[in-house]
Design a protein around this motif. Structure first.
Motif, PDB file in Angstrom:
ATOM      1  N   LEU A   1       0.834  -1.208   0.000  1.00 55.31           N
ATOM      2  CA  LEU A   1       0.000   0.000   0.000  1.00 55.31           C
ATOM      3  C   LEU A   1       0.869   1.258   0.000  1.00 55.31           C
ATOM      4  O   LEU A   1       0.590   2.218  -0.723  1.00 55.31           O
ATOM      5  CB  LEU A   1      -0.935   0.008   1.216  1.00 55.31           C
ATOM      6  N   ALA A   2       1.913   1.244   0.807  1.00 53.23           N
ATOM      7  CA  ALA A   2       2.819   2.397   0.863  1.00 53.23           C
ATOM      8  C   ALA A   2       3.535   2.585  -0.471  1.00 53.23           C
ATOM      9  O   ALA A   2       3.751   3.716  -0.913  1.00 53.23           O
ATOM     10  CB  ALA A   2       3.829   2.228   1.992  1.00 53.23           C
ATOM     11  N   ASP A   3       3.878   1.497  -1.145  1.00 54.15           N
ATOM     12  CA  ASP A   3       4.531   1.582  -2.456  1.00 54.15           C
ATOM     13  C   ASP A   3       3.603   2.184  -3.509  1.00 54.15           C
ATOM     14  O   ASP A   3       4.065   2.758  -4.499  1.00 54.15           O
ATOM     15  CB  ASP A   3       4.999   0.198  -2.923  1.00 54.15           C
ATOM     16  N   ALA A   4       2.315   2.051  -3.301  1.00 54.78           N
ATOM     17  CA  ALA A   4       1.339   2.570  -4.262  1.00 54.78           C
ATOM     18  C   ALA A   4       1.100   4.075  -4.103  1.00 54.78           C
ATOM     19  O   ALA A   4       0.449   4.690  -4.944  1.00 54.78           O
ATOM     20  CB  ALA A   4       0.014   1.834  -4.110  1.00 54.78           C
ATOM     21  N   VAL A   5       1.666   4.650  -3.058  1.00 57.46           N
ATOM     22  CA  VAL A   5       1.504   6.083  -2.809  1.00 57.46           C
ATOM     23  C   VAL A   5       2.294   6.871  -3.865  1.00 57.46           C
ATOM     24  O   VAL A   5       3.412   6.488  -4.217  1.00 57.46           O
ATOM     25  CB  VAL A   5       2.002   6.433  -1.383  1.00 57.46           C
ATOM     26  N   PRO A   6       1.725   7.953  -4.378  1.00 62.36           N
ATOM     27  CA  PRO A   6       2.444   8.754  -5.386  1.00 62.36           C
ATOM     28  C   PRO A   6       3.820   9.206  -4.894  1.00 62.36           C
ATOM     29  O   PRO A   6       4.035   9.437  -3.702  1.00 62.36           O
ATOM     30  CB  PRO A   6       1.532   9.963  -5.604  1.00 62.36           C
ATOM     31  N   SER A   7       4.742   9.345  -5.833  1.00 60.19           N
ATOM     32  CA  SER A   7       6.120   9.708  -5.480  1.00 60.19           C
ATOM     33  C   SER A   7       6.209  11.080  -4.815  1.00 60.19           C
ATOM     34  O   SER A   7       7.156  11.349  -4.085  1.00 60.19           O
ATOM     35  CB  SER A   7       7.009   9.660  -6.723  1.00 60.19           C
ATOM     36  N   SER A   8       5.235  11.953  -5.037  1.00 59.61           N
ATOM     37  CA  SER A   8       5.257  13.270  -4.396  1.00 59.61           C
ATOM     38  C   SER A   8       5.117  13.159  -2.874  1.00 59.61           C
ATOM     39  O   SER A   8       5.492  14.065  -2.140  1.00 59.61           O
ATOM     40  CB  SER A   8       4.145  14.159  -4.957  1.00 59.61           C
ATOM     41  N   LEU A   9       4.585  12.024  -2.404  1.00 55.45           N
ATOM     42  CA  LEU A   9       4.439  11.802  -0.970  1.00 55.45           C
ATOM     43  C   LEU A   9       5.491  10.832  -0.439  1.00 55.45           C
ATOM     44  O   LEU A   9       5.335  10.269   0.644  1.00 55.45           O
ATOM     45  CB  LEU A   9       3.037  11.252  -0.666  1.00 55.45           C
ATOM     46  N   PHE A  10       6.566  10.646  -1.205  1.00 54.95           N
ATOM     47  CA  PHE A  10       7.579   9.658  -0.852  1.00 54.95           C
ATOM     48  C   PHE A  10       8.176   9.906   0.533  1.00 54.95           C
ATOM     49  O   PHE A  10       8.510   8.972   1.248  1.00 54.95           O
ATOM     50  CB  PHE A  10       8.690   9.624  -1.904  1.00 54.95           C
ATOM     51  N   GLY A  11       8.288  11.162   0.930  1.00 52.48           N
ATOM     52  CA  GLY A  11       8.840  11.490   2.248  1.00 52.48           C
ATOM     53  C   GLY A  11       7.965  10.979   3.382  1.00 52.48           C
ATOM     54  O   GLY A  11       8.443  10.741   4.489  1.00 52.48           O
ATOM     55  N   LEU A  12       6.703  10.789   3.115  1.00 54.01           N
ATOM     56  CA  LEU A  12       5.774  10.304   4.134  1.00 54.01           C
ATOM     57  C   LEU A  12       5.604   8.783   4.087  1.00 54.01           C
ATOM     58  O   LEU A  12       4.835   8.227   4.860  1.00 54.01           O
ATOM     59  CB  LEU A  12       4.405  10.958   3.931  1.00 54.01           C
ATOM     60  N   ARG A  13       6.321   8.156   3.184  1.00 51.89           N
ATOM     61  CA  ARG A  13       6.127   6.729   2.932  1.00 51.89           C
ATOM     62  C   ARG A  13       6.236   5.878   4.192  1.00 51.89           C
ATOM     63  O   ARG A  13       5.394   5.019   4.443  1.00 51.89           O
ATOM     64  CB  ARG A  13       7.138   6.253   1.888  1.00 51.89           C
ATOM     65  N   GLU A  14       7.259   6.098   4.996  1.00 52.05           N
ATOM     66  CA  GLU A  14       7.450   5.293   6.205  1.00 52.05           C
ATOM     67  C   GLU A  14       6.292   5.485   7.183  1.00 52.05           C
ATOM     68  O   GLU A  14       5.777   4.523   7.743  1.00 52.05           O
ATOM     69  CB  GLU A  14       8.777   5.657   6.875  1.00 52.05           C
TER      70      GLU A  14
END
Length: 83
Positions: free
Chosen positions: A14-27
């Protein structure tokens, strides 16, 4: 119930499916996904595969026994003299 590895894998997907613009919030998102999934799955009335298979085997034996008893009753009824 679902094991920790599967839960971790699902939350990572699910976290991998998050847009790259939110990559900083991935964890943080992955942790939140894991918590939400764990909470939702806990509320479900699930059984383990082992418990399911055990109950299935018990029910199968009961079904076979019922069939045997029905056949035996039928045989005994056929032996009775006509009324």
């Amino acid at each position: 119930m679902i094991d920790k590895t599967t839960l971790d894998d699902l939350s990572k997907r699910l976290a991998d499916a998050v847009p790259s613009s939110l990559f900083g919030l991935r964890e943080d998102l992955e942790k939140n996904f894991r918590a939400v999934l764990q909470s939702a799955l806990t509320k479900l009335n699930l059984v383990s595969r082992e418990e399911f298979d055990t109950q299935r085997a018990i029910l199968e034996r009961a079904r076979l026994r019922i069939e045997e008893l029905e056949a035996r009753i039928s045989e005994l009824e056929n032996r009775l003299p006509p009324s």
